[in-house]
Design a protein around this motif. Structure first.
Motif, PDB file in Angstrom:
ATOM      1  N   ASN A 198       0.823  -1.218   0.000  1.00 31.89           N
ATOM      2  CA  ASN A 198       0.000   0.000   0.000  1.00 31.89           C
ATOM      3  C   ASN A 198       0.851   1.260   0.000  1.00 31.89           C
ATOM      4  O   ASN A 198       0.459   2.284  -0.574  1.00 31.89           O
TER       5      ASN A 198
ATOM      6  N   LYS B 114       1.730   1.835  -3.551  1.00 24.12           N
ATOM      7  CA  LYS B 114       0.559   2.289  -4.295  1.00 24.12           C
ATOM      8  C   LYS B 114       0.224   3.747  -3.982  1.00 24.12           C
ATOM      9  O   LYS B 114      -0.191   4.509  -4.867  1.00 24.12           O
TER      10      LYS B 114
ATOM     11  N   GLY C  20       1.848   6.169  -6.108  1.00 28.19           N
ATOM     12  CA  GLY C  20       1.539   6.064  -7.529  1.00 28.19           C
ATOM     13  C   GLY C  20       2.557   5.272  -8.327  1.00 28.19           C
ATOM     14  O   GLY C  20       2.654   5.422  -9.548  1.00 28.19           O
TER      15      GLY C  20
ATOM     16  N   PRO D 269       3.941   1.860  -9.999  1.00 24.82           N
ATOM     17  CA  PRO D 269       3.332   0.609 -10.475  1.00 24.82           C
ATOM     18  C   PRO D 269       3.790  -0.612  -9.674  1.00 24.82           C
ATOM     19  O   PRO D 269       4.972  -0.750  -9.363  1.00 24.82           O
ATOM     20  N   TYR D 270       2.825  -1.453  -9.351  1.00 30.74           N
ATOM     21  CA  TYR D 270       3.124  -2.743  -8.735  1.00 30.74           C
ATOM     22  C   TYR D 270       2.511  -3.828  -9.613  1.00 30.74           C
ATOM     23  O   TYR D 270       1.300  -3.883  -9.806  1.00 30.74           O
ATOM     24  N   ILE D 271       3.364  -4.694 -10.151  1.00 33.64           N
ATOM     25  CA  ILE D 271       2.920  -5.761 -11.051  1.00 33.64           C
ATOM     26  C   ILE D 271       3.147  -7.099 -10.365  1.00 33.64           C
ATOM     27  O   ILE D 271       4.257  -7.400  -9.906  1.00 33.64           O
TER      28      ILE D 271
ATOM     29  N   GLY E 186      -1.874  -6.544  -7.127  1.00 31.19           N
ATOM     30  CA  GLY E 186      -1.169  -5.847  -8.191  1.00 31.19           C
ATOM     31  C   GLY E 186      -2.055  -4.893  -8.970  1.00 31.19           C
ATOM     32  O   GLY E 186      -3.276  -5.083  -9.069  1.00 31.19           O
ATOM     33  N   ASP E 187      -1.433  -3.870  -9.537  1.00 30.72           N
ATOM     34  CA  ASP E 187      -2.147  -3.012 -10.483  1.00 30.72           C
ATOM     35  C   ASP E 187      -2.476  -3.823 -11.729  1.00 30.72           C
ATOM     36  O   ASP E 187      -3.501  -3.607 -12.372  1.00 30.72           O
ATOM     37  N   VAL E 188      -1.573  -4.743 -12.053  1.00 29.71           N
ATOM     38  CA  VAL E 188      -1.779  -5.675 -13.160  1.00 29.71           C
ATOM     39  C   VAL E 188      -1.326  -7.053 -12.696  1.00 29.71           C
ATOM     40  O   VAL E 188      -0.281  -7.187 -12.064  1.00 29.71           O
TER      41      VAL E 188
ATOM     42  N   ASP F 206      -5.327 -10.515 -15.283  1.00 29.14           N
ATOM     43  CA  ASP F 206      -5.431  -9.640 -16.455  1.00 29.14           C
ATOM     44  C   ASP F 206      -4.842 -10.265 -17.715  1.00 29.14           C
ATOM     45  O   ASP F 206      -5.401 -10.134 -18.798  1.00 29.14           O
TER      46      ASP F 206
ATOM     47  N   LEU G  68       2.694   1.933 -17.828  1.00 26.10           N
ATOM     48  CA  LEU G  68       2.394   2.469 -16.493  1.00 26.10           C
ATOM     49  C   LEU G  68       3.371   3.563 -16.061  1.00 26.10           C
ATOM     50  O   LEU G  68       3.017   4.429 -15.259  1.00 26.10           O
TER      51      LEU G  68
END
Length: 292
Positions: free
Chosen positions: A185, A188, A191, A193-195, A214-216, A258, A277
Protein backbone atom coordinates in the motif's frame (compact mmCIF):
# COMPACT_ATOMS: atom_id res chain seq x y z
CA UNK A 1 47.44 -70.04 -5.68
CA UNK A 2 45.60 -68.94 -8.81
CA UNK A 3 48.05 -68.84 -11.74
CA UNK A 4 45.60 -66.85 -13.89
CA UNK A 5 45.41 -63.94 -11.50
CA UNK A 6 48.96 -64.16 -10.18
CA UNK A 7 50.90 -64.53 -13.43
CA UNK A 8 48.67 -63.15 -16.21
CA UNK A 9 48.37 -59.40 -15.83
CA UNK A 10 45.02 -58.18 -17.13
CA UNK A 11 45.03 -55.37 -19.68
CA UNK A 12 42.16 -53.62 -17.86
CA UNK A 13 42.69 -53.58 -14.13
CA UNK A 14 39.45 -51.87 -13.19
CA UNK A 15 36.31 -51.00 -15.05
CA UNK A 16 34.40 -48.06 -13.60
CA UNK A 17 30.90 -47.44 -14.96
CA UNK A 18 30.44 -43.94 -16.24
CA UNK A 19 28.32 -41.93 -13.83
CA UNK A 20 25.19 -40.34 -15.23
CA UNK A 21 24.00 -37.13 -13.60
CA UNK A 22 20.66 -37.43 -11.79
CA UNK A 23 19.34 -34.38 -13.62
CA UNK A 24 20.45 -35.40 -17.11
CA UNK A 25 16.82 -36.10 -18.01
CA UNK A 26 13.65 -34.45 -16.76
CA UNK A 27 10.24 -36.12 -16.94
CA UNK A 28 7.28 -33.91 -17.83
CA UNK A 29 4.65 -34.41 -15.09
CA UNK A 30 1.80 -33.91 -17.59
CA UNK A 31 2.63 -35.89 -20.73
CA UNK A 32 5.36 -38.11 -19.26
CA UNK A 33 7.85 -37.24 -21.99
CA UNK A 34 11.52 -37.60 -21.03
CA UNK A 35 13.24 -34.30 -21.75
CA UNK A 36 16.97 -33.70 -22.07
CA UNK A 37 18.01 -31.20 -19.38
CA UNK A 38 20.16 -29.11 -21.74
CA UNK A 39 17.20 -28.68 -24.08
CA UNK A 40 15.00 -27.79 -21.11
CA UNK A 41 17.33 -24.97 -20.15
CA UNK A 42 17.06 -23.56 -23.66
CA UNK A 43 13.26 -23.79 -23.53
CA UNK A 44 13.12 -22.08 -20.08
CA UNK A 45 11.85 -25.36 -18.58
CA UNK A 46 8.79 -25.53 -20.81
CA UNK A 47 8.00 -29.02 -22.09
CA UNK A 48 8.83 -29.17 -25.79
CA UNK A 49 6.22 -31.92 -26.25
CA UNK A 50 3.04 -30.59 -24.58
CA UNK A 51 3.97 -27.02 -23.57
CA UNK A 52 3.61 -27.63 -19.83
CA UNK A 53 5.47 -25.05 -17.73
CA UNK A 54 7.70 -26.76 -15.17
CA UNK A 55 8.73 -24.80 -12.08
CA UNK A 56 11.66 -22.47 -12.65
CA UNK A 57 14.49 -21.98 -10.15
CA UNK A 58 14.68 -18.47 -8.74
CA UNK A 59 18.14 -17.66 -10.11
CA UNK A 60 17.00 -18.58 -13.62
CA UNK A 61 13.87 -16.51 -13.10
CA UNK A 62 15.88 -13.39 -12.23
CA UNK A 63 18.25 -13.94 -15.13
CA UNK A 64 15.29 -14.32 -17.48
CA UNK A 65 13.58 -11.10 -16.37
CA UNK A 66 16.48 -8.65 -16.20
CA UNK A 67 18.22 -7.25 -19.28
CA UNK A 68 21.65 -8.25 -18.07
CA UNK A 69 23.47 -7.57 -14.83
CA UNK A 70 21.40 -6.97 -11.71
CA UNK A 71 22.18 -6.22 -8.09
CA UNK A 72 20.89 -8.65 -5.50
CA UNK A 73 19.74 -6.93 -2.33
CA UNK A 74 20.89 -8.14 1.09
CA UNK A 75 17.84 -8.84 3.24
CA UNK A 76 17.43 -8.50 7.03
CA UNK A 77 17.70 -11.79 8.89
CA UNK A 78 14.84 -12.40 11.34
CA UNK A 79 15.17 -14.56 14.43
CA UNK A 80 15.29 -18.23 13.47
CA UNK A 81 12.87 -20.74 14.95
CA UNK A 82 11.17 -18.34 17.41
CA UNK A 83 8.68 -21.06 18.39
CA UNK A 84 11.30 -23.84 18.83
CA UNK A 85 9.23 -25.89 16.41
CA UNK A 86 9.81 -29.60 15.95
CA UNK A 87 7.90 -32.27 14.04
CA UNK A 88 9.84 -35.20 12.57
CA UNK A 89 12.91 -32.96 12.79
CA UNK A 90 13.77 -29.54 14.16
CA UNK A 91 12.89 -26.46 12.12
CA UNK A 92 16.50 -25.29 12.31
CA UNK A 93 17.63 -28.57 10.73
CA UNK A 94 15.15 -28.12 7.89
CA UNK A 95 16.44 -24.60 7.26
CA UNK A 96 20.03 -25.82 7.13
CA UNK A 97 19.11 -28.57 4.66
CA UNK A 98 17.20 -26.26 2.31
CA UNK A 99 19.91 -23.61 2.43
CA UNK A 100 22.50 -26.19 1.47
CA UNK A 101 20.37 -27.64 -1.33
CA UNK A 102 19.16 -24.37 -2.87
CA UNK A 103 21.96 -21.91 -2.12
CA UNK A 104 19.34 -19.41 -0.94
CA UNK A 105 18.98 -18.10 2.59
CA UNK A 106 15.19 -18.40 2.44
CA UNK A 107 12.26 -18.60 0.02
CA UNK A 108 12.71 -15.13 -1.49
CA UNK A 109 15.36 -13.14 -3.30
CA UNK A 110 15.22 -9.44 -4.10
CA UNK A 111 17.16 -7.76 -6.90
CA UNK A 112 17.32 -4.41 -8.68
CA UNK A 113 18.15 -3.89 -12.33
CA UNK A 114 16.79 -2.88 -15.72
CA UNK A 115 13.87 -4.56 -17.48
CA UNK A 116 13.52 -3.21 -21.00
CA UNK A 117 15.90 -0.44 -19.98
CA UNK A 118 13.61 0.68 -17.14
CA UNK A 119 14.98 0.37 -13.56
CA UNK A 120 12.83 -2.04 -11.53
CA UNK A 121 12.82 -3.94 -8.26
CA UNK A 122 11.99 -7.65 -8.43
CA UNK A 123 11.16 -9.90 -5.48
CA UNK A 124 11.08 -13.52 -6.66
CA UNK A 125 9.90 -16.41 -4.51
CA UNK A 126 11.68 -19.77 -4.55
CA UNK A 127 9.33 -22.77 -4.48
CA UNK A 128 12.26 -25.15 -4.08
CA UNK A 129 12.85 -23.67 -0.60
CA UNK A 130 10.19 -25.29 1.62
CA UNK A 131 7.55 -24.91 -1.06
CA UNK A 132 8.03 -21.15 -1.17
CA UNK A 133 6.28 -20.92 2.18
CA UNK A 134 5.92 -17.43 3.61
CA UNK A 135 7.59 -16.90 6.96
CA UNK A 136 9.18 -13.87 8.56
CA UNK A 137 12.11 -13.91 6.12
CA UNK A 138 9.76 -13.68 3.14
CA UNK A 139 7.91 -10.85 4.87
CA UNK A 140 11.22 -9.03 5.35
CA UNK A 141 12.00 -9.52 1.66
CA UNK A 142 8.69 -8.06 0.46
CA UNK A 143 8.97 -5.11 2.84
CA UNK A 144 12.56 -4.42 1.74
CA UNK A 145 11.60 -4.57 -1.94
CA UNK A 146 8.67 -2.20 -1.32
CA UNK A 147 10.92 0.24 0.57
CA UNK A 148 13.46 0.37 -2.28
CA UNK A 149 10.65 0.80 -4.80
CA UNK A 150 9.04 3.65 -2.84
CA UNK A 151 12.35 5.41 -2.14
CA UNK A 152 13.59 5.36 -5.74
CA UNK A 153 10.28 5.41 -7.65
CA UNK A 154 11.12 2.07 -9.26
CA UNK A 155 8.27 -0.17 -10.45
CA UNK A 156 7.83 -3.14 -8.11
CA UNK A 157 7.46 -6.65 -9.52
CA UNK A 158 6.80 -9.64 -7.29
CA UNK A 159 7.00 -13.14 -8.73
CA UNK A 160 4.83 -15.34 -6.53
CA UNK A 161 5.38 -19.09 -6.20
CA UNK A 162 4.21 -20.45 -2.87
CA UNK A 163 2.20 -23.05 -1.05
CA UNK A 164 1.17 -20.48 1.56
CA UNK A 165 2.20 -19.54 5.09
CA UNK A 166 4.98 -21.44 6.87
CA UNK A 167 3.46 -23.59 9.60
CA UNK A 168 6.73 -23.81 11.54
CA UNK A 169 6.37 -20.12 12.40
CA UNK A 170 2.70 -20.26 13.38
CA UNK A 171 0.96 -16.93 13.97
CA UNK A 172 4.17 -15.08 13.10
CA UNK A 173 3.89 -16.31 9.51
CA UNK A 174 0.22 -15.25 9.30
CA UNK A 175 1.19 -11.76 10.48
CA UNK A 176 3.22 -11.37 7.27
CA UNK A 177 -0.04 -11.17 5.32
CA UNK A 178 -0.91 -7.87 6.98
CA UNK A 179 2.70 -6.68 6.98
CA UNK A 180 3.26 -7.26 3.27
CA UNK A 181 -0.11 -5.73 2.42
CA UNK A 182 0.84 -2.57 4.31
CA UNK A 183 4.18 -2.42 2.47
CA UNK A 184 2.46 -2.75 -0.93
CA UNK A 185 0.00 0.00 0.00
CA UNK A 186 2.92 2.37 0.62
CA UNK A 187 4.07 1.77 -2.95
CA UNK A 188 0.56 2.29 -4.30
CA UNK A 189 0.07 5.53 -2.33
CA UNK A 190 3.05 7.01 -4.19
CA UNK A 191 1.54 6.06 -7.53
CA UNK A 192 4.34 3.60 -8.32
CA UNK A 193 3.33 0.61 -10.48
CA UNK A 194 3.12 -2.74 -8.74
CA UNK A 195 2.92 -5.76 -11.05
CA UNK A 196 2.18 -9.20 -9.68
CA UNK A 197 3.52 -12.15 -11.68
CA UNK A 198 1.73 -15.35 -10.71
CA UNK A 199 3.47 -18.68 -11.31
CA UNK A 200 2.77 -22.29 -10.39
CA UNK A 201 1.57 -22.49 -7.69
CA UNK A 202 0.33 -19.30 -6.01
CA UNK A 203 -1.80 -20.39 -3.08
CA UNK A 204 -2.62 -19.91 0.60
CA UNK A 205 -1.63 -16.79 2.50
CA UNK A 206 0.42 -15.47 -0.42
CA UNK A 207 -2.57 -15.42 -2.77
CA UNK A 208 -4.65 -13.93 0.07
CA UNK A 209 -2.28 -10.99 0.49
CA UNK A 210 0.33 -9.30 -1.73
CA UNK A 211 0.02 -11.63 -4.75
CA UNK A 212 -3.51 -10.42 -5.61
CA UNK A 213 -2.95 -6.71 -4.95
CA UNK A 214 -1.17 -5.85 -8.19
CA UNK A 215 -2.15 -3.01 -10.48
CA UNK A 216 -1.78 -5.67 -13.16
CA UNK A 217 -1.79 -9.45 -12.68
CA UNK A 218 0.24 -11.46 -15.17
CA UNK A 219 0.06 -15.25 -14.91
CA UNK A 220 2.07 -17.98 -16.58
CA UNK A 221 0.09 -20.38 -18.73
CA UNK A 222 -1.60 -23.19 -16.83
CA UNK A 223 -0.41 -22.20 -13.34
CA UNK A 224 -2.51 -22.93 -10.25
CA UNK A 225 -3.81 -19.85 -8.43
CA UNK A 226 -6.08 -20.09 -5.40
CA UNK A 227 -6.37 -20.19 -1.64
CA UNK A 228 -7.38 -23.70 -0.53
CA UNK A 229 -6.75 -26.79 -2.65
CA UNK A 230 -9.39 -27.93 -5.12
CA UNK A 231 -9.90 -31.25 -3.30
CA UNK A 232 -10.48 -29.46 0.02
CA UNK A 233 -13.05 -27.18 -1.61
CA UNK A 234 -14.89 -30.11 -3.19
CA UNK A 235 -15.03 -31.92 0.13
CA UNK A 236 -16.31 -28.77 1.84
CA UNK A 237 -19.05 -27.77 -0.62
CA UNK A 238 -19.70 -31.38 -1.74
CA UNK A 239 -19.81 -30.39 -5.38
CA UNK A 240 -17.69 -31.10 -8.40
CA UNK A 241 -15.64 -28.05 -9.41
CA UNK A 242 -15.68 -26.74 -13.00
CA UNK A 243 -13.05 -27.91 -15.49
CA UNK A 244 -9.83 -25.93 -15.16
CA UNK A 245 -10.87 -24.41 -11.82
CA UNK A 246 -8.01 -22.41 -10.21
CA UNK A 247 -5.98 -22.43 -13.43
CA UNK A 248 -4.68 -19.14 -14.80
CA UNK A 249 -6.98 -19.24 -17.84
CA UNK A 250 -10.06 -19.81 -15.66
CA UNK A 251 -9.15 -16.86 -13.43
CA UNK A 252 -8.63 -14.62 -16.46
CA UNK A 253 -12.11 -15.51 -17.74
CA UNK A 254 -13.55 -14.56 -14.34
CA UNK A 255 -11.68 -11.28 -13.93
CA UNK A 256 -9.06 -12.23 -11.33
CA UNK A 257 -6.10 -12.23 -13.75
CA UNK A 258 -5.43 -9.64 -16.46
CA UNK A 259 -2.95 -11.41 -18.73
CA UNK A 260 -1.96 -15.05 -19.27
CA UNK A 261 1.25 -15.66 -21.19
CA UNK A 262 3.73 -18.39 -21.94
CA UNK A 263 7.09 -18.15 -20.22
CA UNK A 264 8.75 -17.07 -23.46
CA UNK A 265 6.29 -14.19 -23.79
CA UNK A 266 6.50 -13.08 -20.16
CA UNK A 267 9.34 -10.59 -20.37
CA UNK A 268 8.01 -8.86 -23.48
CA UNK A 269 4.59 -8.51 -21.88
CA UNK A 270 6.17 -7.23 -18.69
CA UNK A 271 8.14 -4.59 -20.61
CA UNK A 272 4.97 -3.43 -22.38
CA UNK A 273 3.06 -3.09 -19.11
CA UNK A 274 5.91 -1.29 -17.31
CA UNK A 275 6.41 1.16 -20.17
CA UNK A 276 2.70 2.00 -20.25
CA UNK A 277 2.39 2.47 -16.49
CA UNK A 278 5.60 4.54 -16.18
CA UNK A 279 5.13 6.48 -19.46
CA UNK A 280 8.67 5.49 -20.42
CA UNK A 281 9.78 4.13 -23.76
CA UNK A 282 11.55 0.76 -23.39
CA UNK A 283 15.19 0.72 -24.48
CA UNK A 284 14.83 -2.69 -26.15
CA UNK A 285 12.22 -3.44 -28.80
CA UNK A 286 10.15 -6.63 -28.90
CA UNK A 287 12.29 -8.30 -31.56
CA UNK A 288 15.44 -7.88 -29.50
CA UNK A 289 13.75 -9.30 -26.43
CA UNK A 290 12.52 -12.34 -28.35
CA UNK A 291 16.00 -13.03 -29.74
CA UNK A 292 17.75 -12.71 -26.38
Amino acid sequence: MNWLTDFVRPKIKKVTPKEIADNLWVKCPVCGQMLFSKEMKKSLYVCTSCGHHLRLYVDKRLKMLFDGEYNEIALPTPKEDPLKFKDTKRYTERLRTYRKNTGSNDAIRVAQGDIGGIPCVVAAMDFSFMGGSMGMAVGEGIVKAAEISARNNYPLIIVASSGGARMQEGILSLMQMARTTAAINQVKEKGIPYISVLTDPTTGGVSASFAMLGDVHIAEKGCIIGFAGARVIEQTIREKLPEGFQRAEYLREHGMVDIVVTRHELKNELVKVISILTHKKPALNTALLENK
